[in-house]
Design an enzyme around this catalytic site. Structure first.
Site, PDB file in Angstrom:
ATOM      1  N   HIS A  72       0.842  -1.190   0.000  1.00 57.21           N
ATOM      2  CA  HIS A  72       0.000   0.000   0.000  1.00 57.21           C
ATOM      3  C   HIS A  72       0.879   1.242   0.000  1.00 57.21           C
ATOM      4  O   HIS A  72       1.805   1.362   0.811  1.00 57.21           O
ATOM      5  CB  HIS A  72      -0.917   0.022   1.228  1.00 57.21           C
ATOM      6  CG  HIS A  72      -2.080  -0.895   1.101  1.00 57.21           C
ATOM      7  ND1 HIS A  72      -3.144  -0.873   1.974  1.00 57.21           N
ATOM      8  CD2 HIS A  72      -2.366  -1.868   0.203  1.00 57.21           C
ATOM      9  CE1 HIS A  72      -4.024  -1.794   1.623  1.00 57.21           C
ATOM     10  NE2 HIS A  72      -3.570  -2.409   0.546  1.00 57.21           N
ATOM     11  N   TYR A 201      -9.756   5.601   6.669  1.00 55.75           N
ATOM     12  CA  TYR A 201      -9.998   6.044   8.046  1.00 55.75           C
ATOM     13  C   TYR A 201     -11.081   7.118   7.988  1.00 55.75           C
ATOM     14  O   TYR A 201     -10.870   8.184   7.400  1.00 55.75           O
ATOM     15  CB  TYR A 201      -8.731   6.620   8.661  1.00 55.75           C
ATOM     16  CG  TYR A 201      -7.682   5.606   9.032  1.00 55.75           C
ATOM     17  CD1 TYR A 201      -7.501   5.218  10.363  1.00 55.75           C
ATOM     18  CD2 TYR A 201      -6.862   5.029   8.074  1.00 55.75           C
ATOM     19  CE1 TYR A 201      -6.535   4.297  10.724  1.00 55.75           C
ATOM     20  CE2 TYR A 201      -5.887   4.101   8.418  1.00 55.75           C
ATOM     21  CZ  TYR A 201      -5.737   3.739   9.750  1.00 55.75           C
ATOM     22  OH  TYR A 201      -4.771   2.819  10.096  1.00 55.75           O
ATOM     23  N   PRO A 293      -5.105   0.696  18.298  1.00 58.08           N
ATOM     24  CA  PRO A 293      -4.757   0.219  16.957  1.00 58.08           C
ATOM     25  C   PRO A 293      -4.890   1.262  15.855  1.00 58.08           C
ATOM     26  O   PRO A 293      -4.531   0.982  14.710  1.00 58.08           O
ATOM     27  CB  PRO A 293      -5.740  -0.932  16.737  1.00 58.08           C
ATOM     28  CG  PRO A 293      -6.908  -0.600  17.605  1.00 58.08           C
ATOM     29  CD  PRO A 293      -6.344   0.077  18.812  1.00 58.08           C
ATOM     30  N   LYS A 297       0.483   0.528  15.133  1.00 55.44           N
ATOM     31  CA  LYS A 297       1.832   0.534  15.671  1.00 55.44           C
ATOM     32  C   LYS A 297       2.178  -0.677  16.545  1.00 55.44           C
ATOM     33  O   LYS A 297       3.349  -0.916  16.831  1.00 55.44           O
ATOM     34  CB  LYS A 297       2.048   1.812  16.511  1.00 55.44           C
ATOM     35  CG  LYS A 297       2.123   3.057  15.668  1.00 55.44           C
ATOM     36  CD  LYS A 297       3.463   3.159  14.965  1.00 55.44           C
ATOM     37  CE  LYS A 297       3.428   4.103  13.801  1.00 55.44           C
ATOM     38  NZ  LYS A 297       3.084   3.504  12.533  1.00 55.44           N
ATOM     39  N   TYR A 385       3.260   7.009  10.093  1.00 49.37           N
ATOM     40  CA  TYR A 385       2.484   5.822   9.742  1.00 49.37           C
ATOM     41  C   TYR A 385       3.346   4.787   9.043  1.00 49.37           C
ATOM     42  O   TYR A 385       3.281   3.591   9.351  1.00 49.37           O
ATOM     43  CB  TYR A 385       1.317   6.220   8.847  1.00 49.37           C
ATOM     44  CG  TYR A 385       0.248   5.155   8.735  1.00 49.37           C
ATOM     45  CD1 TYR A 385      -0.937   5.259   9.476  1.00 49.37           C
ATOM     46  CD2 TYR A 385       0.385   4.046   7.901  1.00 49.37           C
ATOM     47  CE1 TYR A 385      -1.922   4.284   9.386  1.00 49.37           C
ATOM     48  CE2 TYR A 385      -0.584   3.074   7.807  1.00 49.37           C
ATOM     49  CZ  TYR A 385      -1.728   3.198   8.557  1.00 49.37           C
ATOM     50  OH  TYR A 385      -2.698   2.221   8.474  1.00 49.37           O
TER      51      TYR A 385
END
Length: 391
Positions: A72, A201, A293, A297, A385
């Site tokens: 991704h 998200y 979550p 991480k 991220y």
């Protein structure tokens, strides 16, 4: 039984540490309280940072990842019926993430360990870790109805927050920092191709939602729900309708629906135990820290811990110098607190608190607008991220 490093817990942290130590010529033994089938079924994280992928490849444990992992290059944020994509490679100098379930990482590492690695003992229930402040700590455990002991030079606890190893550090010598969030996640697995190429998200007045995946045929999705929610109270139709409402954007995007094969509720919390070393006992992964979550991480922090620890033990083994080992806790905690900060930021920015006000919501929208409008804000999110470089 005697060994140099006794590892308690056969999750990804313990198994990867064993692999790295084995390749460095350092004796170790892994003790796991559950059986192999249970260990290989545990559903956990599915996002691997660039440094985690690099570590698995360095350990010779990335064959499955390279064959079946999904690369991704970004994530999509949704709020106020808008969407904005964060492109990782352009904002991080080429870093990206992989979707590859923790269950698959564990299966790959177990297979390597049993094929040519050091001892891995399943159904070995550790009852105590003694002598942390001596030069020969002892791990006591039961296996096949017999009480056993493992004499070690060092003990590494990879047995989670509720594991035995943390208790080997006296309460007077450790401190735990906690935050419990006032909501949970309802997670589902569904036999339906993902409705997107990358993770979504979504911030919504109805609560947070996350669209993820496990494979090109299996979707993994989450809904923010009140703490203490019973998954049985949510019918399949109710779940899909709520996901539809929370992912809604202006445009022709459509959420694919399919058979839901699993439901579970995940509480949201943060926790850090300091220090991560006491004498000859060291903590790694969830035994030392837990993150919500939202920032993806947890598994990645555990991998970072054991990579740092393996290098320190290899340095001691080859040169006799304990400098990296003495710095282990401080080195890891710097990264841990960065990850805690990022995970808290993602969680509070995207979730809807029970006591929220209109002012709070407008602040969240302002933060999301800033990420969309500012390359600097977008780059900070992308860099955290995709994974900060290992020390």
């Amino acid at each position: 039984m005697h060994t140099t490093v006794g590892i308690v817990g056969a999750g990804p942290a313990g198994l990867l540490l064993a692999r790295l130590l084995h390749r460095a010529g350092i004796d170790c033994v892994v003790l796991e309280s559950r059986d192999r089938a249970y260990v290989e079924r545990r559903q956990r994280a599915g996002i691997l940072e660039q440094p985690t992928v690099d570590a698995l490849r360095e350990a010779g444990a990335a064959q499955g990842l390279d064959a079946r992992g999904l690369v991704h290059d970004g994530i999509e944020l949704r709020w106020d019926r808008r969407s904005h994509r964060i492109d990782f490679p352009s904002l991080t100098g080429g870093r990206r993430v992989w979707v590859y379930a923790q269950t698959e990482v564990v299966k790959d590492l177990v297979a390597l360990q049993l094929d040519d690695g050091p001892p891995l003992v399943f159904e070995a229930t550790v009852t105590s870790v003694e002598g942390a402040d001596t030069d020969r700590p002892v791990v006591r455990y039961t296996h096949r109805g017999r009480e056993e002991r493992l004499d070690c030079a060092y003990v590494v606890g990879c047995d989670g927050f509720h594991g035995v190893t943390r208790a080997a550090i006296p309460e007077s010598a450790r401190r735990t920092y906690d935050r419990v969030y006032p909501y949970s996640w309802l997670g589902i697995m569904a036999d339906v191709p993902p409705s997107c190429d990358e993770l979504i998200y979504a911030h919504s007045p109805r609560g947070f939602a996350l669209h993820s995946m496990r494979s090109p045929e299996v979707s993994r999705l989450y809904l923010q729900v009140p703490g203490g929610t019973d998954p049985a109270d949510w019918s399949d139709t109710r779940i899909w309708d709520e996901l539809d409402a929370r992912f809604a954007v202006d445009g022709d995007w459509e959420l694919r629906r399919g058979p839901i094969t699993a439901k579970s509720v995940l509480p949201m919390r943060s926790s850090v135990t300091e220090p991560m070393r006491y004498g000859r006992v060291l903590l790694a992964g969830d035994a030392a820290h837990i993150v919500p979550p939202t920032g993806a991480k947890g598994l990645n922090l555990a991998v970072a811990d054991v990579v740092v620890l393996a290098r320190a033990l290899e340095r001691l083994h080859t040169t006799g110098s304990a400098d990296l080992l003495d710095a282990y806790s401080a080195t890891c905690l710097r990264r841990v607190w960065r990850a805690e900060h990022f995970s808290s930021f993602m969680t509070t920015t995207l979730h809807t608190a029970p006591d929220r006000s209109g002012f709070d919501t407008r602040l969240q929208h302002a933060q999301l607008d800033r990420i969309a409008d500012s390359p600097h804000a977008a780059a900070e999110l992308a860099q955290n991220y995709a994974g900060l470089p290992l020390p």
